[in-house]
Design an enzyme around this catalytic site. Structure first.
Site, short mmCIF file in Angstrom:
data_model
loop_
_atom_site.label_atom_id
_atom_site.label_comp_id
_atom_site.label_asym_id
_atom_site.label_seq_id
_atom_site.Cartn_x
_atom_site.Cartn_y
_atom_site.Cartn_z
N ASP A 48 25.44 34.77 43.37
CA ASP A 48 26.13 35.71 42.48
C ASP A 48 25.09 36.29 41.53
O ASP A 48 23.95 35.81 41.46
CB ASP A 48 27.25 35.00 41.70
CG ASP A 48 28.04 35.93 40.80
OD1 ASP A 48 28.29 37.09 41.21
OD2 ASP A 48 28.42 35.53 39.68
N SER A 49 25.49 37.30 40.76
CA SER A 49 24.60 37.83 39.74
C SER A 49 24.46 36.87 38.56
O SER A 49 23.50 36.93 37.81
CB SER A 49 25.17 39.15 39.22
OG SER A 49 26.47 38.92 38.71
N TYR A 73 25.52 43.17 37.93
CA TYR A 73 25.53 44.05 39.10
C TYR A 73 26.51 45.21 38.93
O TYR A 73 26.32 46.29 39.51
CB TYR A 73 25.97 43.26 40.35
CG TYR A 73 24.89 42.45 41.02
CD1 TYR A 73 23.59 42.36 40.52
CD2 TYR A 73 25.19 41.74 42.18
CE1 TYR A 73 22.63 41.61 41.16
CE2 TYR A 73 24.23 40.99 42.83
CZ TYR A 73 22.95 40.92 42.32
OH TYR A 73 22.00 40.17 42.97
N CYS A 102 30.39 37.02 45.08
CA CYS A 102 30.34 38.17 44.18
C CYS A 102 31.00 39.33 44.90
O CYS A 102 30.57 39.73 45.99
CB CYS A 102 28.88 38.50 43.87
SG CYS A 102 28.65 40.04 42.97
N ASN A 103 32.06 39.86 44.31
CA ASN A 103 32.76 40.99 44.95
C ASN A 103 31.89 42.23 44.99
O ASN A 103 31.93 42.99 45.97
CB ASN A 103 34.03 41.33 44.17
CG ASN A 103 35.11 40.29 44.32
OD1 ASN A 103 36.03 40.45 45.11
ND2 ASN A 103 35.00 39.21 43.56
N THR A 104 31.12 42.48 43.94
CA THR A 104 30.32 43.69 43.88
C THR A 104 29.31 43.70 45.02
O THR A 104 29.20 44.67 45.79
CB THR A 104 29.59 43.79 42.53
OG1 THR A 104 30.52 43.57 41.47
CG2 THR A 104 28.92 45.13 42.35
N CYS A 119 36.63 40.10 40.70
CA CYS A 119 35.28 39.79 40.26
C CYS A 119 35.28 38.28 40.06
O CYS A 119 36.19 37.74 39.42
CB CYS A 119 34.96 40.49 38.94
SG CYS A 119 33.43 39.90 38.17
N THR A 120 34.29 37.59 40.63
CA THR A 120 34.32 36.13 40.60
C THR A 120 34.15 35.57 39.18
O THR A 120 34.45 34.41 38.95
CB THR A 120 33.25 35.55 41.53
OG1 THR A 120 31.97 36.14 41.20
CG2 THR A 120 33.59 35.84 42.98
N HIS A 121 33.69 36.39 38.26
CA HIS A 121 33.62 35.92 36.87
C HIS A 121 35.02 35.74 36.24
O HIS A 121 35.17 34.96 35.31
CB HIS A 121 32.86 36.93 36.01
CG HIS A 121 31.36 36.80 36.09
ND1 HIS A 121 30.64 37.23 37.18
CD2 HIS A 121 30.46 36.30 35.21
CE1 HIS A 121 29.34 37.00 36.96
NE2 HIS A 121 29.21 36.44 35.78
N1 DGL Z 1 30.58 38.26 39.74
C1 DGL Z 1 30.36 39.55 40.23
C2 DGL Z 1 31.52 40.09 41.03
O1 DGL Z 1 32.27 39.32 41.59
C3 DGL Z 1 29.63 40.62 39.46
C4 DGL Z 1 29.53 40.61 37.99
C5 DGL Z 1 28.42 41.53 37.53
O2 DGL Z 1 27.27 41.15 37.68
O3 DGL Z 1 28.72 42.66 37.09
O4 DGL Z 1 31.69 41.27 41.17
#
Ligand code: DGL
Length: 259
Positions: free
Chosen positions: A11-12, A43, A75-77, A185-187
């Site tokens: 992930d980022s 990201y 990470c979805n992005t 978004c996984t966050h």
């Molecule tokens: N956790 C990431 C996601 O699922 C990206 C968060 C980021 O770096 O902007 O998209």
């Protein structure tokens, strides 16, 4: 398959922990390498071209170094932009993370669902395609929030989170009759309590448990160590403060490295 070959999570930042958690529940002895691309975080405000160039190249180097049996783009992005390029670059199975629009549409009664992701994710054609295939009779609201990503990182780093900041960050999704929100978004599952306050009565759906089941399925029958071993957390840029290091330890990520 060498029993010590790890699962590599990517992930980022710390968002991938929301995928690692359910995976560890299913595969408690799986050796883990968790990579946070902190040098390029976040990201979600980057261009498609940047992500499509960076992620496959970095995962190629990480795979050579750690020899994982499987890689998870948690990470979805990165997944919605770069998954095909990563699969083409690696010779191991690659599991991606895509917005859980299908289960959300199955669950919605009001037929209004929200997709809460990064700015980069919510504009992807991949999301248009999922909405058309699985939620054609729903209104699909989309909102990208870089602030929410920063708040999730801050929470794990031990900073106090103002619930009002979370509520303000997601306010474009409120007042439209939405009864299910996709945490794309996984966050964001790391802010589940704060989001429950911001979205009272709205069900939150994320891909973590489904991805964990997919990883278990793809590795069924493989050998694992007989007991859990300390996992490795790798940072490409800035590393964790003491509080975040403690949060990583809760996932058995005791060995912290920089590449
Ligand atoms: N956790 C990431 C996601 O699922 C990206 C968060 C980021 O770096 O902007 O998209």
């Amino acid at each position: 398959m060498d029993a010590a070959a790890p699962l590599l999570f990517f992930d980022s930042g710390v968002g991938g922990l929301s995928v690692l958690g359910p995976t560890k529940a299913l595969l408690p002895n799986a050796p883990i390498v968790y990579v946070a691309d902190s040098a390029a975080f976040p990201y979600g405000t980057r261009s498609e071209a940047e992500i499509a160039a960076r992620v496959p190249a970095l995962l190629g180097r990480l795979t050579e170094r750690f020899r994982p049996r499987l890689a998870v783009i948690a990470c979805n992005t990165a997944s919605t932009i770069a998954l095909p390029f990563v699969r083409a670059a690696l010779d191991i199975p690659v599991v991606g993370t895509v917005p859980a629009i299908k289960p959300a549409a199955e669950r919605s009664r009001t037929r209004v669902i929200g997709v809460l992701g990064t700015e980069a994710t919510v504009r992807q054609p991949y999301v248009d395609d999922l909405a058309a295939r699985f939620a054609a009779d729903c209104t699909v609201l989309r909102h990208g929030s870089a602030e929410l990503v920063a708040l999730a990182e801050a929470k794990l780093a031990g900073e106090p989170i103002d619930p009002a900041a979370v509520t303000a960050a997601v306010s474009p999704l409120t007042g439209h009759g939405m009864d299910v929100v996709v945490l794309a978004c996984t966050h964001f599952p790391l802010l589940a309590e704060e989001l429950a306050v911001a979205f009272p009565g709205v069900a939150q759906v994320d891909g973590g448990p489904g991805i964990a089941r997919r990883i278990a399925h793809l590795t069924a029958g493989q050998q694992w160590p007989v007991q859990p071993s300390p996992g490795t957390a790798v940072f490409t840029g800035g590393g964790p403060n003491a509080q975040l290091a403690r949060a990583l330890q809760r996932y058995n990520l005791d060995d912290i490295r920089h590449v």
